[in-house]
Design a protein around this motif. Structure first.
Motif, PDB file in Angstrom:
ATOM      1  N   THR A  26       0.835  -1.199   0.000  1.00  0.00           N
ATOM      2  CA  THR A  26       0.000   0.000   0.000  1.00  0.00           C
ATOM      3  C   THR A  26       0.873   1.254   0.000  1.00  0.00           C
ATOM      4  O   THR A  26       2.033   1.228   0.420  1.00  0.00           O
ATOM      5  CB  THR A  26      -0.944   0.027   1.224  1.00  0.00           C
ATOM      6  N   ARG A  27       0.285   2.338  -0.480  1.00  0.00           N
ATOM      7  CA  ARG A  27       0.964   3.630  -0.552  1.00  0.00           C
ATOM      8  C   ARG A  27       0.229   4.619   0.353  1.00  0.00           C
ATOM      9  O   ARG A  27      -0.955   4.450   0.638  1.00  0.00           O
ATOM     10  CB  ARG A  27       0.951   4.160  -1.992  1.00  0.00           C
ATOM     11  N   TRP A  28       0.925   5.651   0.772  1.00  0.00           N
ATOM     12  CA  TRP A  28       0.309   6.694   1.596  1.00  0.00           C
ATOM     13  C   TRP A  28      -0.942   7.246   0.916  1.00  0.00           C
ATOM     14  O   TRP A  28      -1.971   7.461   1.538  1.00  0.00           O
ATOM     15  CB  TRP A  28       1.321   7.803   1.868  1.00  0.00           C
ATOM     16  N   SER A  29      -0.863   7.443  -0.377  1.00  0.00           N
ATOM     17  CA  SER A  29      -1.983   8.027  -1.122  1.00  0.00           C
ATOM     18  C   SER A  29      -3.180   7.075  -1.253  1.00  0.00           C
ATOM     19  O   SER A  29      -4.252   7.502  -1.677  1.00  0.00           O
ATOM     20  CB  SER A  29      -1.527   8.475  -2.517  1.00  0.00           C
ATOM     21  N   ASP A  30      -3.018   5.811  -0.876  1.00  0.00           N
ATOM     22  CA  ASP A  30      -4.135   4.860  -0.911  1.00  0.00           C
ATOM     23  C   ASP A  30      -5.131   5.127   0.211  1.00  0.00           C
ATOM     24  O   ASP A  30      -6.291   4.743   0.113  1.00  0.00           O
ATOM     25  CB  ASP A  30      -3.639   3.418  -0.778  1.00  0.00           C
ATOM     26  N   ASN A  31      -4.670   5.751   1.301  1.00  0.00           N
ATOM     27  CA  ASN A  31      -5.539   6.017   2.443  1.00  0.00           C
ATOM     28  C   ASN A  31      -6.536   7.115   2.130  1.00  0.00           C
ATOM     29  O   ASN A  31      -6.249   8.039   1.367  1.00  0.00           O
ATOM     30  CB  ASN A  31      -4.725   6.452   3.658  1.00  0.00           C
ATOM     31  N   ASP A  32      -7.707   7.028   2.752  1.00  0.00           N
ATOM     32  CA  ASP A  32      -8.669   8.124   2.655  1.00  0.00           C
ATOM     33  C   ASP A  32      -8.625   8.939   3.944  1.00  0.00           C
ATOM     34  O   ASP A  32      -7.768   8.710   4.806  1.00  0.00           O
ATOM     35  CB  ASP A  32     -10.076   7.602   2.348  1.00  0.00           C
ATOM     36  N   MET A  33      -9.512   9.892   4.073  1.00  0.00           N
ATOM     37  CA  MET A  33      -9.477  10.791   5.229  1.00  0.00           C
ATOM     38  C   MET A  33      -9.794  10.080   6.543  1.00  0.00           C
ATOM     39  O   MET A  33      -9.571  10.619   7.620  1.00  0.00           O
ATOM     40  CB  MET A  33     -10.429  11.968   5.016  1.00  0.00           C
ATOM     41  N   TYR A  34     -10.280   8.837   6.478  1.00  0.00           N
ATOM     42  CA  TYR A  34     -10.584   8.071   7.682  1.00  0.00           C
ATOM     43  C   TYR A  34      -9.433   7.148   8.083  1.00  0.00           C
ATOM     44  O   TYR A  34      -9.551   6.387   9.041  1.00  0.00           O
ATOM     45  CB  TYR A  34     -11.867   7.250   7.480  1.00  0.00           C
ATOM     46  N   GLY A  35      -8.346   7.203   7.326  1.00  0.00           N
ATOM     47  CA  GLY A  35      -7.160   6.427   7.667  1.00  0.00           C
ATOM     48  C   GLY A  35      -7.188   4.978   7.220  1.00  0.00           C
ATOM     49  O   GLY A  35      -6.446   4.163   7.742  1.00  0.00           O
ATOM     50  N   HIS A  36      -8.037   4.642   6.257  1.00  0.00           N
ATOM     51  CA  HIS A  36      -8.011   3.287   5.709  1.00  0.00           C
ATOM     52  C   HIS A  36      -8.023   3.348   4.192  1.00  0.00           C
ATOM     53  O   HIS A  36      -8.236   4.396   3.600  1.00  0.00           O
ATOM     54  CB  HIS A  36      -9.140   2.403   6.250  1.00  0.00           C
ATOM     55  N   LEU A  37      -7.743   2.202   3.585  1.00  0.00           N
ATOM     56  CA  LEU A  37      -7.683   2.128   2.124  1.00  0.00           C
ATOM     57  C   LEU A  37      -8.999   2.619   1.530  1.00  0.00           C
ATOM     58  O   LEU A  37     -10.065   2.133   1.902  1.00  0.00           O
ATOM     59  CB  LEU A  37      -7.411   0.682   1.703  1.00  0.00           C
ATOM     60  N   ASN A  38      -8.917   3.571   0.644  1.00  0.00           N
ATOM     61  CA  ASN A  38     -10.105   4.130   0.010  1.00  0.00           C
ATOM     62  C   ASN A  38     -10.811   3.052  -0.806  1.00  0.00           C
ATOM     63  O   ASN A  38     -10.170   2.240  -1.474  1.00  0.00           O
ATOM     64  CB  ASN A  38      -9.702   5.295  -0.896  1.00  0.00           C
TER      65      ASN A  38
END
Length: 171
Positions: A26-38
């Motif tokens: 996973t990449r940092w940019s994969d996270n959404d504003m809730y802190g999990h994979l979008n």
């Protein structure tokens, strides 16, 4: 099977239920504003493992318009178009997790295939999400369903991933 039984069966998936595996860091940019994979990234993961398998094991070459590659090997004149997709989420993953994606085929028709992908977090046995989609294979030229069925090399590669249990195939 009732819908709740189908979901429970998917939750019980293990890595051994899938014949082909691919790691994804996973990449940092994969996270959404809730802190999990979008959620949209799961579609990316499913598409990536399916197309990796088709290219490396089935002769699919979506970047080549001719039927032979630069190495002289024959490639398919077919491409797969996604006609439906889904994803069921059971637990969260996020950066910097390393994921193990598992692929299997739950239905193989003459011009179509339905895939299932299990998403696992490295070091954990419980499945985090189960998703998939259906491809209809069409000719690169004309974009019409493949006459006579999908390319034989694609079919032979996909047959290696088919779920044997007919009850499972209905999931």
């Amino acid at each position: 099977m009732a819908p709740s039984e189908i979901i429970q069966a998917k939750k019980r998936r293990t890595r051994k239920d899938y014949a082909y595996h691919l790691d994804y860091r996973t990449r940092w940019s994969d996270n959404d504003m809730y802190g999990h994979l979008n959620n949209s990234n799961y579609a990316f993961l499913i598409d990536s493992i399916v197309n990796t398998y088709l290219i490396t094991h089935c002769g699919l070459n979506p970047f080549n318009n001719s039927s032979s590659s630069s190495t002289g090997s024959t490639t398919s004149n077919h491409i797969g178009l996604v006609v439906s997709s889904y994803c069921d989420y059971f637990a969260s993953v996020s950066f910097p997790d390393v994921l193990d994606l598992g692929l299997r085929v739950v239905k193989l028709g003459s011009t179509s295939v339905t895939y299932e992908v299990g998403v696992f977090k490295r070091g954990e046995e419980s499945v985090k999400a189960v998703g998939g989609f259906t491809h209809v294979f069409v000719g690169k030229e004309g974009m019409k369903p493949a006459k006579g069925g999908m390319d034989e090399r694609i079919r032979k590669g996909l047959e290696k991933l088919v779920v044997e249990d007919s009850r499972e195939a209905k999931l």
